[in-house]
Design an enzyme around this catalytic site. Sequence first.
Site, PDB file in Angstrom:
ATOM      1  N   LYS A  99      11.301  -0.573 -10.619  1.00 49.53           N
ATOM      2  CA  LYS A  99      10.676  -0.197  -9.359  1.00 49.53           C
ATOM      3  C   LYS A  99      10.727   1.315  -9.218  1.00 49.53           C
ATOM      4  O   LYS A  99      11.674   1.945  -9.675  1.00 49.53           O
ATOM      5  CB  LYS A  99      11.450  -0.827  -8.182  1.00 49.53           C
ATOM      6  CG  LYS A  99      10.697  -0.849  -6.885  1.00 49.53           C
ATOM      7  CD  LYS A  99       9.891  -2.135  -6.765  1.00 49.53           C
ATOM      8  CE  LYS A  99       9.196  -2.221  -5.443  1.00 49.53           C
ATOM      9  NZ  LYS A  99       8.676  -3.573  -5.226  1.00 49.53           N
ATOM     10  N   GLY A 112       5.385  -7.611  10.642  1.00 47.53           N
ATOM     11  CA  GLY A 112       4.711  -6.667   9.751  1.00 47.53           C
ATOM     12  C   GLY A 112       3.272  -7.061   9.512  1.00 47.53           C
ATOM     13  O   GLY A 112       2.984  -8.084   8.897  1.00 47.53           O
ATOM     14  N   GLY A 139       0.682  -5.723   7.702  1.00 49.74           N
ATOM     15  CA  GLY A 139       0.176  -4.805   6.680  1.00 49.74           C
ATOM     16  C   GLY A 139      -0.694  -5.514   5.663  1.00 49.74           C
ATOM     17  O   GLY A 139      -1.370  -6.498   5.986  1.00 49.74           O
ATOM     18  N   VAL A 173      -0.011  -7.494   3.387  1.00 53.15           N
ATOM     19  CA  VAL A 173       0.314  -8.912   3.196  1.00 53.15           C
ATOM     20  C   VAL A 173       0.254  -9.658   4.536  1.00 53.15           C
ATOM     21  O   VAL A 173      -0.306 -10.750   4.628  1.00 53.15           O
ATOM     22  CB  VAL A 173       1.717  -9.092   2.571  1.00 53.15           C
ATOM     23  CG1 VAL A 173       2.063 -10.570   2.442  1.00 53.15           C
ATOM     24  CG2 VAL A 173       1.784  -8.413   1.207  1.00 53.15           C
TER      25      VAL A 173
HETATM   26  N1  PHE Z   1       5.102  -4.437  -5.181  1.00 58.35           N
HETATM   27  C1  PHE Z   1       4.683  -5.799  -5.285  1.00 58.35           C
HETATM   28  C2  PHE Z   1       5.911  -6.684  -5.555  1.00 58.35           C
HETATM   29  O1  PHE Z   1       7.015  -6.332  -5.216  1.00 58.35           O
HETATM   30  C3  PHE Z   1       3.557  -5.982  -6.258  1.00 58.35           C
HETATM   31  C4  PHE Z   1       3.764  -5.499  -7.659  1.00 58.35           C
HETATM   32  C5  PHE Z   1       4.325  -6.314  -8.599  1.00 58.35           C
HETATM   33  C6  PHE Z   1       3.321  -4.254  -8.068  1.00 58.35           C
HETATM   34  C7  PHE Z   1       4.468  -5.914  -9.920  1.00 58.35           C
HETATM   35  C8  PHE Z   1       3.455  -3.852  -9.376  1.00 58.35           C
HETATM   36  C9  PHE Z   1       4.040  -4.665 -10.292  1.00 58.35           C
HETATM   37  O2  PHE Z   1       5.817  -7.795  -6.024  1.00 58.35           O
END
Ligand code: PHE
Length: 345
Positions: free
Chosen positions: A78, A176, A178, A180
Site C-alpha cells: 500500500k 461515508g 464516496g 464506494v
Molecule cells: N484501494 C482499493 C482496496 O483497498 C482498491 C485497490 C486494490 C487498488 C488493489 C489497487 C490495488 O482494495
Amino acid sequence: MEDLLRSWDGEHVVVRYDQAAKAWIFIAIHSTRLGNASGGTRMKIYEAPRDGLQDALRLAEGMTYKWAGVDFPMGGGKAVIALSAPLADVERDRLLERYGELVETLGGTFSTGADLGVGPELVQVIGRETTHVFGVRGAGDPGPWTALGVFSAIEAVAEELYGSRDLKGRTVLVQGIGDVGIPLCKRLAGTGARLKIADVNEERAAAVAEELGAQAVDVGKTYAEPCDIFAPCAVGGVLNVDTIPQLRCRAVAGSANNQLERIEDADRLHERRILYAPDFIANAGGAVALCGLEALRMSEDYVAAKVLSITDTLKTIFAEAKAREESPYHAAMRWARKVLERGPA
Ligand code: PHE
C-alpha cells in the site's frame, strides 16, 4: 517512526520526501509470499508523517490478507502520500506524476490504483508515468465493484441474522458517501431497505439522502444511530473501545479498510453479539475487479461471479466462527493464513 518499523512484520518500505510538495511518500510492501505487491494509493493530510507511515504499514498488511482471502497471486502493499497542507490541483498532479515515476522505478514489484483521496481520475495522472497502475486499462473505477462486494457481504449478514437475504424493511446505515458509499447506497435503495447515511460533509449527505430517499443522520451521532446493519465506508479505526459500546446495530459490514482499531475490538463486537463481516473479505470487490480484469485476464462475468461469491465465503466464515464461538475475524484470518502458508495456487 522507528517504533512503528520495529514492530512491523512486513518486508520493507520505500520512503521518499517530495521537496516540492512537502509531502512524504511511503510505499509499504508487507508480503510478496503470493506474488508482487499491489494496493491502492491513499493521499490525505496527516498531522505528522508518522501517522501516514502507520497507515501505510497497516493498510499493506490488510492487502496481504485481502489477496489471500480471494486467493489471487498478489502480495500485500500500500502507498500513502502524506500531505502537510492542501495542494492546488496543478501541484497535486505534478506530485502524482513524480510519484508515478517512483512506482515505475520499482519495476512492477509494486502496482497501485485508487484509494481514499486518489479517485479514478487521479489514477490516470499516476498512469502517465507508470504502467504499474490498475484502473487505466478497462477496469476503470473500482468503486462500484467494491460496492457490489459489500452488498454481497450485507446479504450474507442478513442471511445469518434473519435466515433470508431479503433486505426489505431492514435498516442499513452507510458511513461515508464516496466512490464506494454512493454506488452501495444506490444498490441498497433498490432492495426496499431503509437507508440511513452519514458523512463528514453533511451538506453532501443531505443532498444524497434527498436523491435516494434516505435519511441523513447527524455525523456526531453516527455510532449511536439505531440500525440493523452498519456499513462503514470511509476511514479505518471506526470500531474501537469508544464506539463499540455505542453501537445500536446487529451487524457491521462495510468497505473501509482496517475498521478495527485493534484486534481485541473484534472480540468486543463478539461480546456484544454484533456480527462482524471482516473488512478484508467484505471489501475485496475492487481489488478483484482491478487485478482480475487488468492483470489476470479474467472476463467481466468471471469477475462478477467472484465478487458475488463474497456471500458464500462469509457464510463459511460465519459458520466456522459460530461453531467455535468466536469473532468471524479470527475465522477469516485463519482462512487467509492457510492460503499464505500454502503459497501461490
Ligand atoms: N484501494 C482499493 C482496496 O483497498 C482498491 C485497490 C486494490 C487498488 C488493489 C489497487 C490495488 O482494495
